[in-house]
Write a protein that holds these residues in place. Structure first.
Motif, PDB file in Angstrom:
ATOM      1  N   ALA A 115       0.958  -1.764  -0.396  1.00 13.79           N
ATOM      2  CA  ALA A 115      -0.132  -0.129   0.030  1.00 13.79           C
ATOM      3  C   ALA A 115       0.537   1.300  -0.173  1.00 13.79           C
ATOM      4  O   ALA A 115       0.107   2.463  -0.493  1.00 13.79           O
ATOM      5  N   LYS A 116       2.029   1.192   0.512  1.00 12.56           N
ATOM      6  CA  LYS A 116       3.025   2.359   0.103  1.00 12.56           C
ATOM      7  C   LYS A 116       3.637   2.652  -0.403  1.00 12.56           C
ATOM      8  O   LYS A 116       3.579   4.267  -1.397  1.00 12.56           O
ATOM      9  N   TYR A 117       3.944   1.267  -1.917  1.00 13.33           N
ATOM     10  CA  TYR A 117       3.924   2.244  -2.817  1.00 13.33           C
ATOM     11  C   TYR A 117       3.127   1.943  -4.361  1.00 13.33           C
ATOM     12  O   TYR A 117       3.556   2.462  -5.089  1.00 13.33           O
ATOM     13  N   ASP A 118       2.006   1.659  -3.759  1.00 10.56           N
ATOM     14  CA  ASP A 118       0.644   1.522  -4.748  1.00 10.56           C
ATOM     15  C   ASP A 118       0.517   3.317  -5.419  1.00 10.56           C
ATOM     16  O   ASP A 118      -0.261   3.129  -6.270  1.00 10.56           O
ATOM     17  N   GLN A 119       0.371   4.169  -5.072  1.00  4.85           N
ATOM     18  CA  GLN A 119       0.287   5.499  -5.086  1.00  4.85           C
ATOM     19  C   GLN A 119      -1.065   5.143  -5.056  1.00  4.85           C
ATOM     20  O   GLN A 119      -1.583   6.201  -6.382  1.00  4.85           O
ATOM     21  N   GLY A 120      -1.879   4.599  -4.349  1.00  4.13           N
ATOM     22  CA  GLY A 120      -3.121   4.725  -4.381  1.00  4.13           C
ATOM     23  C   GLY A 120      -4.124   4.159  -5.478  1.00  4.13           C
ATOM     24  O   GLY A 120      -5.298   4.532  -6.533  1.00  4.13           O
ATOM     25  N   ARG A 121      -3.344   3.721  -6.272  1.00  2.00           N
ATOM     26  CA  ARG A 121      -3.736   3.084  -7.723  1.00  2.00           C
ATOM     27  C   ARG A 121      -3.490   1.437  -7.967  1.00  2.00           C
ATOM     28  O   ARG A 121      -3.077   1.152  -6.689  1.00  2.00           O
ATOM     29  N   TYR A 122      -3.458   0.420  -8.993  1.00  2.00           N
ATOM     30  CA  TYR A 122      -4.035  -0.799  -8.678  1.00  2.00           C
ATOM     31  C   TYR A 122      -2.961  -1.690 -10.073  1.00  2.00           C
ATOM     32  O   TYR A 122      -3.797  -2.888  -9.829  1.00  2.00           O
ATOM     33  N   SER A 123      -2.236  -0.948 -11.102  1.00  2.00           N
ATOM     34  CA  SER A 123      -1.628  -1.901 -11.637  1.00  2.00           C
ATOM     35  C   SER A 123      -0.757  -2.524 -10.943  1.00  2.00           C
ATOM     36  O   SER A 123      -0.472  -3.711 -11.315  1.00  2.00           O
ATOM     37  N   LEU A 124       0.025  -1.935 -10.225  1.00  2.00           N
ATOM     38  CA  LEU A 124       1.352  -2.600  -9.318  1.00  2.00           C
ATOM     39  C   LEU A 124       0.606  -4.023  -8.998  1.00  2.00           C
ATOM     40  O   LEU A 124       1.198  -4.916  -8.473  1.00  2.00           O
ATOM     41  N   PRO A 125      -0.206  -3.491  -8.059  1.00  2.00           N
ATOM     42  CA  PRO A 125      -1.115  -4.412  -7.210  1.00  2.00           C
ATOM     43  C   PRO A 125      -1.668  -5.838  -7.680  1.00  2.00           C
ATOM     44  O   PRO A 125      -0.957  -7.171  -7.394  1.00  2.00           O
ATOM     45  N   LEU A 126      -1.373  -5.687  -8.945  1.00  2.00           N
ATOM     46  CA  LEU A 126      -2.459  -6.687 -10.244  1.00  2.00           C
ATOM     47  C   LEU A 126      -1.077  -7.188 -10.737  1.00  2.00           C
ATOM     48  O   LEU A 126      -1.239  -8.521 -10.106  1.00  2.00           O
ATOM     49  N   LYS A 127      -0.285  -6.834 -10.681  1.00  2.00           N
ATOM     50  CA  LYS A 127       0.621  -7.504 -11.195  1.00  2.00           C
ATOM     51  C   LYS A 127       1.265  -8.838 -10.222  1.00  2.00           C
ATOM     52  O   LYS A 127       1.904  -9.738 -10.433  1.00  2.00           O
ATOM     53  N   VAL A 128       1.304  -7.927  -9.065  1.00  2.00           N
ATOM     54  CA  VAL A 128       1.807  -8.577  -7.986  1.00  2.00           C
ATOM     55  C   VAL A 128       1.054  -9.797  -7.617  1.00  2.00           C
ATOM     56  O   VAL A 128       1.866 -10.783  -7.433  1.00  2.00           O
ATOM     57  N   VAL A 129      -0.133  -9.642  -7.812  1.00  2.00           N
ATOM     58  CA  VAL A 129      -0.945 -10.835  -7.523  1.00  2.00           C
ATOM     59  C   VAL A 129      -1.209 -11.414  -7.931  1.00  2.00           C
ATOM     60  O   VAL A 129      -0.438 -13.121  -7.499  1.00  2.00           O
ATOM     61  N   TYR A 130      -1.314 -11.516  -9.319  1.00  2.00           N
ATOM     62  CA  TYR A 130      -0.963 -12.647 -10.394  1.00  2.00           C
ATOM     63  C   TYR A 130       0.550 -13.328 -10.635  1.00  2.00           C
ATOM     64  O   TYR A 130       0.253 -14.535 -10.373  1.00  2.00           O
ATOM     65  N   ILE A 131       1.673 -12.675 -10.357  1.00  2.00           N
ATOM     66  CA  ILE A 131       2.635 -13.179 -10.440  1.00  2.00           C
ATOM     67  C   ILE A 131       3.071 -13.802  -9.249  1.00  2.00           C
ATOM     68  O   ILE A 131       3.683 -15.555  -9.145  1.00  2.00           O
ATOM     69  N   SER A 132       1.928 -13.625  -7.296  1.00  2.00           N
ATOM     70  CA  SER A 132       1.796 -14.409  -6.771  1.00  2.00           C
ATOM     71  C   SER A 132       1.414 -15.976  -6.497  1.00  2.00           C
ATOM     72  O   SER A 132       2.013 -17.274  -6.065  1.00  2.00           O
ATOM     73  N   ILE A 133       0.452 -15.604  -6.966  1.00  2.00           N
ATOM     74  CA  ILE A 133      -0.307 -16.655  -7.226  1.00  2.00           C
ATOM     75  C   ILE A 133       0.296 -18.230  -8.415  1.00  2.00           C
ATOM     76  O   ILE A 133       0.438 -19.376  -7.875  1.00  2.00           O
ATOM     77  N   ILE A 134       0.608 -17.998  -9.471  1.00  2.00           N
ATOM     78  CA  ILE A 134       1.552 -17.973 -10.653  1.00  2.00           C
ATOM     79  C   ILE A 134       2.577 -19.230  -9.650  1.00  2.00           C
ATOM     80  O   ILE A 134       2.837 -19.967 -10.213  1.00  2.00           O
ATOM     81  N   LEU A 135       3.741 -18.650  -9.706  1.00  2.00           N
ATOM     82  CA  LEU A 135       3.949 -18.845  -8.203  1.00  2.00           C
ATOM     83  C   LEU A 135       4.344 -19.610  -7.269  1.00  2.00           C
ATOM     84  O   LEU A 135       4.238 -21.519  -6.841  1.00  2.00           O
ATOM     85  N   GLY A 136       3.533 -19.325  -6.500  1.00  2.00           N
ATOM     86  CA  GLY A 136       2.997 -20.590  -5.465  1.00  2.00           C
ATOM     87  C   GLY A 136       1.817 -21.526  -6.173  1.00  2.00           C
ATOM     88  O   GLY A 136       2.103 -22.626  -5.029  1.00  2.00           O
ATOM     89  N   SER A 137       1.372 -21.469  -6.843  1.00  2.00           N
ATOM     90  CA  SER A 137       0.413 -22.963  -7.167  1.00  2.00           C
ATOM     91  C   SER A 137       1.205 -23.792  -7.340  1.00  2.00           C
ATOM     92  O   SER A 137       1.754 -24.931  -7.856  1.00  2.00           O
ATOM     93  N   ILE A 138       3.047 -22.844  -8.507  1.00  2.00           N
ATOM     94  CA  ILE A 138       3.451 -23.855  -8.872  1.00  2.00           C
ATOM     95  C   ILE A 138       4.923 -24.539  -7.470  1.00  2.00           C
ATOM     96  O   ILE A 138       4.768 -25.856  -7.952  1.00  2.00           O
ATOM     97  N   LEU A 139       4.474 -23.942  -6.738  1.00  2.00           N
ATOM     98  CA  LEU A 139       5.464 -24.472  -5.404  1.00  2.00           C
ATOM     99  C   LEU A 139       4.397 -25.403  -4.771  1.00  2.00           C
ATOM    100  O   LEU A 139       5.464 -26.910  -4.650  1.00  2.00           O
ATOM    101  N   HIS A 140       3.502 -25.661  -5.000  1.00  2.00           N
ATOM    102  CA  HIS A 140       2.801 -26.048  -3.894  1.00  2.00           C
ATOM    103  C   HIS A 140       1.927 -27.181  -4.620  1.00  2.00           C
ATOM    104  O   HIS A 140       2.246 -28.448  -4.354  1.00  2.00           O
ATOM    105  N   ALA A 141       2.257 -27.567  -6.103  1.00  2.00           N
ATOM    106  CA  ALA A 141       2.471 -28.222  -7.037  1.00  2.00           C
ATOM    107  C   ALA A 141       3.937 -29.444  -6.970  1.00  2.00           C
ATOM    108  O   ALA A 141       3.484 -30.735  -6.668  1.00  2.00           O
ATOM    109  N   VAL A 142       5.458 -28.999  -6.791  1.00  2.00           N
ATOM    110  CA  VAL A 142       6.017 -29.633  -6.963  1.00  2.00           C
ATOM    111  C   VAL A 142       6.628 -30.300  -5.134  1.00  2.00           C
ATOM    112  O   VAL A 142       7.623 -31.112  -5.546  1.00  2.00           O
ATOM    113  N   ALA A 143       5.565 -29.757  -4.896  1.00  2.00           N
ATOM    114  CA  ALA A 143       5.951 -30.515  -3.231  1.00  2.00           C
ATOM    115  C   ALA A 143       5.541 -32.543  -3.496  1.00  2.00           C
ATOM    116  O   ALA A 143       6.828 -32.792  -2.765  1.00  2.00           O
ATOM    117  N   TYR A 144       5.013 -32.435  -4.573  1.00  2.00           N
ATOM    118  CA  TYR A 144       4.274 -34.580  -4.602  1.00  2.00           C
ATOM    119  C   TYR A 144       6.116 -34.642  -4.776  1.00  2.00           C
ATOM    120  O   TYR A 144       6.993 -36.080  -4.547  1.00  2.00           O
TER     121      TYR A 144
END
Length: 496
Positions: free
Chosen positions: A134-163
């Motif tokens: 929230a400190k760096y988003d400057q009251g806007r949404y483009s940066l947070p959306l990029k963080v959202v998508y990239i984090s979900i992609i990486l986190g889901s892959i890590l969850h999958a490769v645990a097996y």
């Protein structure tokens, strides 16, 4: 002097009292500015030929320039749809692992309590990430959306490769990384109550759309997770445990690509000093671009009544997600013990309960803007509490069967989803627009605290005793009811 009637249709309309009737069903189908005047206006035809050209063009088109009603403002349609769809994606990503979480953890050497921790832990790290983001988003949404998508992609892959790695804590690490993406829950709520782009009479309607997506996510997520578990695919890369992660990462990649073309960000906030006027603050001043200026007030200017509303709404928000989260985490564990359910069957049970609530939540999108938010909150809490009391009675009398337990789940899911529609929208109507970021944070942290503690409680529900498990939830709702009654008068706000 002759006169003609304009063909402008005021789709808001006006009642006898002059208050606008608020459309809600088609709120996503129009982003055009809404005229605030009467639908009929008399336009004089100019007598001078030299002055006639501009007005004749307007008359031939049958349209006059509408005046935007700031209380009914909507953003770009594509951006709004993208934000609401991202909320659905996040709900799906959060719940798709619920069905097989216990067995996945058990396969890698973990317990049911550890599985509940993997369900709830993302919200802890999401909460930790919110303040710096929230400190760096400057009251806007483009940066947070990029963080959202990239984090979900990486986190889901890590969850999958645990097996494949045969490493239990890789599940936890994947969910932690995904938790950074769940900061999107805050930004979807903040976007749908942002006074720069959303009128005060649109906020409950958009909150209802978010909750409808929430219901869809926690219905489809466990169902898809259970279905993928049943299908299996007997290999170490793509199987019943890992496929939810791979599917989520692929869908998120598609969302990220779509956002680059559809989402248009909002301008940076424009602040002006003012008093602590609330309802008139959002429309009090505008910037040169026509975007409302944020009215800055200090914490010390808030009244006791406003603080009471903040506490009541934060507690209500926490309790809704506490109970929903605990049931979603508990159902796979309890039904496995009571009915010998597999993750596939448990996922279907959760999904069927969620699907049953969808028609009612669709109706709330249509009709809830006509009612006070405090009435919607009270109604939803009452419905959910009925489900809890019925579950306690069934457990006490040892009469828990599929049908009765299903009814309890439907009542709980419907009631507390309905109640959660109006916590942020009501709070945003009580405080000036400059406080939207703060109120969004307060509500989101309340949601997170409810999700974390609820998931842990749900995972441990069988061990602690199901009657004790339900009694804790009833106690939490009771505190919320006391706050609601205490501040009933202060919870009155504009509808819509």
């Amino acid at each position: 002097m002759s006169a003609v009637l304009s063909t402008v249709v005021d789709y808001v309309g006006h009642g006898e009292s002059g208050a606008p009737k608020r459309p809600s069903w088609n709120v996503l189908h129009s982003s055009a500015p809404t005229p605030s005047g009467s639908s009929l206006s008399v336009q004089p035809v100019p007598t001078s030929t030299s002055d006639a050209a501009p007005e004749e063009f307007e008359m031939e088109g049958g349209l006059s320039s509408p005046v935007e009603d700031p209380e009914l403002r909507l953003p770009n349609r594509g951006s709004l749809v993208m934000m609401i769809a991202t909320n659905v994606l996040l709900q799906f990503a959060f719940f798709v692992t619920v069905s097989s979480a216990a067995l996945y953890a058990e396969y890698l050497g973990g317990s049911a309590l550890f599985a509940g921790l993997t369900i709830g832990i993302p919200t802890v790290f999401s909460g930790l990430a919110l303040i710096p983001l929230a400190k760096y988003d400057q009251g806007r949404y483009s940066l947070p959306l990029k963080v959202v998508y990239i984090s979900i992609i990486l986190g889901s892959i890590l969850h999958a490769v645990a097996y494949k790695a045969n490493f239990l804590y890789l599940i936890l690490m994947g969910r932690i990384v995904s938790g950074l993406g769940f900061t999107g829950f805050l930004y979807s709520k903040r976007y749908c109550s942002d006074p720069r782009i959303i009128g005060i009479r649109r906020r409950t309607t958009l909150a209802s759309w978010l909750v409808l997506g929430q219901a869809f996510g926690f219905s489809v997520g466990p169902f898809i997770g259970g279905l993928l578990y049943k299908i299996g695919f007997a290999n170490e890369v793509f199987n019943g445990y890992t496929s939810p992660g791979w599917v989520t990462s692929l869908v998120t990649v598609l969302f990220m690509i779509a956002s680059l073309y559809l989402f248009k960000d909002v301008p940076k906030p424009h602040r002006v000093p003012s008093s602590n006027s609330v309802e008139g603050a959002d429309a009090a001043s505008t910037s040169a671009s026509g975007i409302p200026a944020e009215v800055a007030i200090s914490v010390g200017q808030l009244t006791r009544q406003q603080w009471g509303v903040i506490v009541a709404m934060c507690w209500s928000s926490m309790s809704c997600f506490f109970i929903l989260g605990s049931w979603e985490a508990n159902i796979p564990v309890f039904t496995a013990a009571a009915f010998n359910y597999t993750p596939y069957a448990a996922g279907n049970f959760i999904a069927l309960g969620g699907i049953a609530t969808v028609p009612f939540l669709l109706a709330s999108v249509r009709y809830s803007p006509r009612f006070q938010d405090r009435a919607t909150l009270a109604t939803g809490s009452a419905i959910g509490t009925t489900g809890l009391v019925l579950a306690l009675i069934l457990l006490a009398t040892d009469r828990v069967v599929f049908g009765s337990f299903y009814v309890c789940w439907v009542l709980v899911a419907l009631g507390f989803n309905l109640a959660s529609t109006c916590t942020l929208s009501l709070l945003s109507k009580q405080l000036p627009g400059a406080w939207n970021a703060r109120t969004s944070l307060a509500i989101q942290y309340s949601n997170y605290s409810g999700r974390v503690t609820g998931a842990v409680l749900g995972g441990a529900g069988v061990q602690m005793g199901m009657k004790n498990y339900i009694a804790v939830q009833i106690g939490v709702v009771g505190v919320g009811a006391l706050l609601h009654l205490t501040f009933w008068k202060q919870l009155k706000a504009k509808t819509g």
